[in-house]
Design a protein around this motif. Sequence first.
Motif, mmCIF file in Angstrom:
data_model
loop_
_atom_site.group_PDB
_atom_site.id
_atom_site.type_symbol
_atom_site.label_atom_id
_atom_site.label_comp_id
_atom_site.label_asym_id
_atom_site.label_seq_id
_atom_site.Cartn_x
_atom_site.Cartn_y
_atom_site.Cartn_z
ATOM 1 N N VAL A 41 0.840 -1.204 0.000
ATOM 2 C CA VAL A 41 0.000 0.000 0.000
ATOM 3 C C VAL A 41 0.877 1.257 0.000
ATOM 4 O O VAL A 41 0.581 2.231 -0.701
ATOM 5 C CB VAL A 41 -0.962 -0.011 1.206
ATOM 6 C CG1 VAL A 41 -1.626 1.340 1.396
ATOM 7 C CG2 VAL A 41 -2.009 -1.100 1.028
ATOM 8 N N ALA A 42 1.963 1.241 0.737
ATOM 9 C CA ALA A 42 2.867 2.395 0.771
ATOM 10 C C ALA A 42 3.494 2.635 -0.603
ATOM 11 O O ALA A 42 3.584 3.781 -1.061
ATOM 12 C CB ALA A 42 3.949 2.189 1.824
ATOM 13 N N ILE A 43 3.909 1.572 -1.268
ATOM 14 C CA ILE A 43 4.519 1.710 -2.594
ATOM 15 C C ILE A 43 3.515 2.268 -3.597
ATOM 16 O O ILE A 43 3.815 3.204 -4.351
ATOM 17 C CB ILE A 43 5.099 0.361 -3.073
ATOM 18 C CG1 ILE A 43 6.347 0.012 -2.255
ATOM 19 C CG2 ILE A 43 5.417 0.395 -4.560
ATOM 20 C CD1 ILE A 43 6.873 -1.384 -2.493
ATOM 21 N N VAL A 44 2.308 1.729 -3.608
ATOM 22 C CA VAL A 44 1.279 2.205 -4.535
ATOM 23 C C VAL A 44 0.912 3.657 -4.222
ATOM 24 O O VAL A 44 0.787 4.495 -5.118
ATOM 25 C CB VAL A 44 0.038 1.288 -4.495
ATOM 26 C CG1 VAL A 44 -1.122 1.906 -5.262
ATOM 27 C CG2 VAL A 44 0.379 -0.074 -5.067
ATOM 28 N N GLY A 45 0.762 3.969 -2.950
ATOM 29 C CA GLY A 45 0.391 5.330 -2.560
ATOM 30 C C GLY A 45 1.441 6.354 -2.930
ATOM 31 O O GLY A 45 1.121 7.426 -3.465
ATOM 32 N N VAL A 46 2.698 6.039 -2.677
ATOM 33 C CA VAL A 46 3.779 6.980 -3.003
ATOM 34 C C VAL A 46 3.925 7.122 -4.517
ATOM 35 O O VAL A 46 4.107 8.228 -5.027
ATOM 36 C CB VAL A 46 5.097 6.536 -2.345
ATOM 37 C CG1 VAL A 46 6.279 7.265 -2.930
ATOM 38 C CG2 VAL A 46 5.025 6.750 -0.845
ATOM 39 N N THR A 47 3.817 6.015 -5.233
ATOM 40 C CA THR A 47 3.925 6.070 -6.689
ATOM 41 C C THR A 47 2.802 6.920 -7.286
ATOM 42 O O THR A 47 3.045 7.756 -8.167
ATOM 43 C CB THR A 47 3.896 4.654 -7.285
ATOM 44 O OG1 THR A 47 4.964 3.899 -6.719
ATOM 45 C CG2 THR A 47 4.039 4.681 -8.794
ATOM 46 N N ALA A 48 1.584 6.721 -6.814
ATOM 47 C CA ALA A 48 0.457 7.522 -7.316
ATOM 48 C C ALA A 48 0.655 8.999 -6.990
ATOM 49 O O ALA A 48 0.407 9.873 -7.828
ATOM 50 C CB ALA A 48 -0.857 7.013 -6.718
ATOM 51 N N THR A 49 1.119 9.290 -5.791
ATOM 52 C CA THR A 49 1.354 10.680 -5.397
ATOM 53 C C THR A 49 2.407 11.331 -6.287
ATOM 54 O O THR A 49 2.237 12.466 -6.743
ATOM 55 C CB THR A 49 1.785 10.748 -3.921
ATOM 56 O OG1 THR A 49 0.755 10.177 -3.125
ATOM 57 C CG2 THR A 49 2.040 12.169 -3.487
ATOM 58 N N LEU A 50 3.488 10.624 -6.551
ATOM 59 C CA LEU A 50 4.542 11.169 -7.410
ATOM 60 C C LEU A 50 4.033 11.434 -8.821
ATOM 61 O O LEU A 50 4.390 12.440 -9.446
ATOM 62 C CB LEU A 50 5.740 10.228 -7.454
ATOM 63 C CG LEU A 50 6.564 10.126 -6.172
ATOM 64 C CD1 LEU A 50 7.597 9.015 -6.294
ATOM 65 C CD2 LEU A 50 7.226 11.439 -5.851
ATOM 66 N N ARG A 51 3.184 10.543 -9.329
ATOM 67 C CA ARG A 51 2.645 10.721 -10.683
ATOM 68 C C ARG A 51 1.725 11.938 -10.756
ATOM 69 O O ARG A 51 1.731 12.673 -11.739
ATOM 70 C CB ARG A 51 1.921 9.461 -11.141
ATOM 71 C CG ARG A 51 2.906 8.317 -11.394
ATOM 72 C CD ARG A 51 2.214 7.040 -11.774
ATOM 73 N NE ARG A 51 1.576 7.058 -13.068
ATOM 74 C CZ ARG A 51 2.192 6.895 -14.225
ATOM 75 N NH1 ARG A 51 3.483 6.723 -14.252
ATOM 76 N NH2 ARG A 51 1.523 6.886 -15.346
ATOM 77 N N TYR A 52 0.911 12.138 -9.721
ATOM 78 C CA TYR A 52 0.007 13.287 -9.716
ATOM 79 C C TYR A 52 0.749 14.597 -9.499
ATOM 80 O O TYR A 52 0.327 15.637 -9.982
ATOM 81 C CB TYR A 52 -1.079 13.125 -8.648
ATOM 82 C CG TYR A 52 -2.231 12.272 -9.112
ATOM 83 C CD1 TYR A 52 -3.130 12.749 -10.054
ATOM 84 C CD2 TYR A 52 -2.420 10.991 -8.627
ATOM 85 C CE1 TYR A 52 -4.192 11.976 -10.499
ATOM 86 C CE2 TYR A 52 -3.476 10.206 -9.052
ATOM 87 C CZ TYR A 52 -4.357 10.699 -9.991
ATOM 88 O OH TYR A 52 -5.389 9.933 -10.432
ATOM 89 N N GLN A 53 1.851 14.590 -8.783
ATOM 90 C CA GLN A 53 2.594 15.814 -8.501
ATOM 91 C C GLN A 53 3.554 16.209 -9.618
ATOM 92 O O GLN A 53 4.063 17.326 -9.616
ATOM 93 C CB GLN A 53 3.387 15.663 -7.203
ATOM 94 C CG GLN A 53 2.528 15.616 -5.976
ATOM 95 C CD GLN A 53 3.354 15.395 -4.727
ATOM 96 O OE1 GLN A 53 4.532 15.050 -4.788
ATOM 97 N NE2 GLN A 53 2.733 15.595 -3.581
ATOM 98 N N TRP A 54 3.810 15.324 -10.568
ATOM 99 C CA TRP A 54 4.810 15.586 -11.597
ATOM 100 C C TRP A 54 4.522 16.877 -12.373
ATOM 101 O O TRP A 54 5.409 17.707 -12.570
ATOM 102 C CB TRP A 54 4.896 14.409 -12.578
ATOM 103 C CG TRP A 54 5.775 14.728 -13.738
ATOM 104 C CD1 TRP A 54 7.131 14.663 -13.771
ATOM 105 C CD2 TRP A 54 5.365 15.242 -15.014
ATOM 106 N NE1 TRP A 54 7.586 15.088 -14.997
ATOM 107 C CE2 TRP A 54 6.528 15.452 -15.769
ATOM 108 C CE3 TRP A 54 4.138 15.540 -15.580
ATOM 109 C CZ2 TRP A 54 6.484 15.931 -17.075
ATOM 110 C CZ3 TRP A 54 4.096 16.029 -16.869
ATOM 111 C CH2 TRP A 54 5.260 16.214 -17.602
ATOM 112 N N ALA A 55 3.299 17.062 -12.827
ATOM 113 C CA ALA A 55 2.978 18.220 -13.678
ATOM 114 C C ALA A 55 3.182 19.529 -12.934
ATOM 115 O O ALA A 55 3.825 20.452 -13.454
ATOM 116 C CB ALA A 55 1.548 18.122 -14.196
ATOM 117 N N SER A 56 2.668 19.642 -11.723
ATOM 118 C CA SER A 56 2.819 20.908 -10.991
ATOM 119 C C SER A 56 4.275 21.156 -10.623
ATOM 120 O O SER A 56 4.747 22.296 -10.680
ATOM 121 C CB SER A 56 1.936 20.928 -9.751
ATOM 122 O OG SER A 56 2.287 19.878 -8.879
#
Length: 171
Positions: A41-56
Amino acid sequence: MLLDVVIAACAALASVGVVMAGFRLTGRKAPRNLLMALAAVAIVGVTATLRYQWASNTEQLLPPEMVVIERLTFSNLIEPWSVVHPVTSRLVVVDRASLRRHAAHPGFSMVDVLLVQRDADTLVARHLIDCRNRRDAVMPADADLTADDLPGDLRWGGDAPAALYDVACQP
């Protein structure tokens, strides 16, 4: 990409470490399945967060003369959260510093348009903008607005984002 893997691994180890410490304080042994699920869950959560933050994060790093005119998103079933809230994976950016006009062609502007992609090379294309007719064409690499005539083999299109015309045609 390697940095994302390192960050995800650190998040997994940190979350497992905190839970193990909590179990140790209570004098119990942590269930192994719980620790594995928590790490996943930590790996999926961090990966998703990084993907969403990339553009900004990428937009903040751009110099002031670069203007984002479009954000291209995607969603797929492998990342089910992206179906609900699509992820921005590419940015279309105009380099205002490259904007050129020519006295012989008052209704035309030439500007560099960049396609910035996550985990890929940035693509640069020089566009000729017809401000009067709201259309654009990709210029050949060796072409410039210094000649009296425009290149004859241009393929004009009018499907560019409206912001491209706003940036390239402002006085």
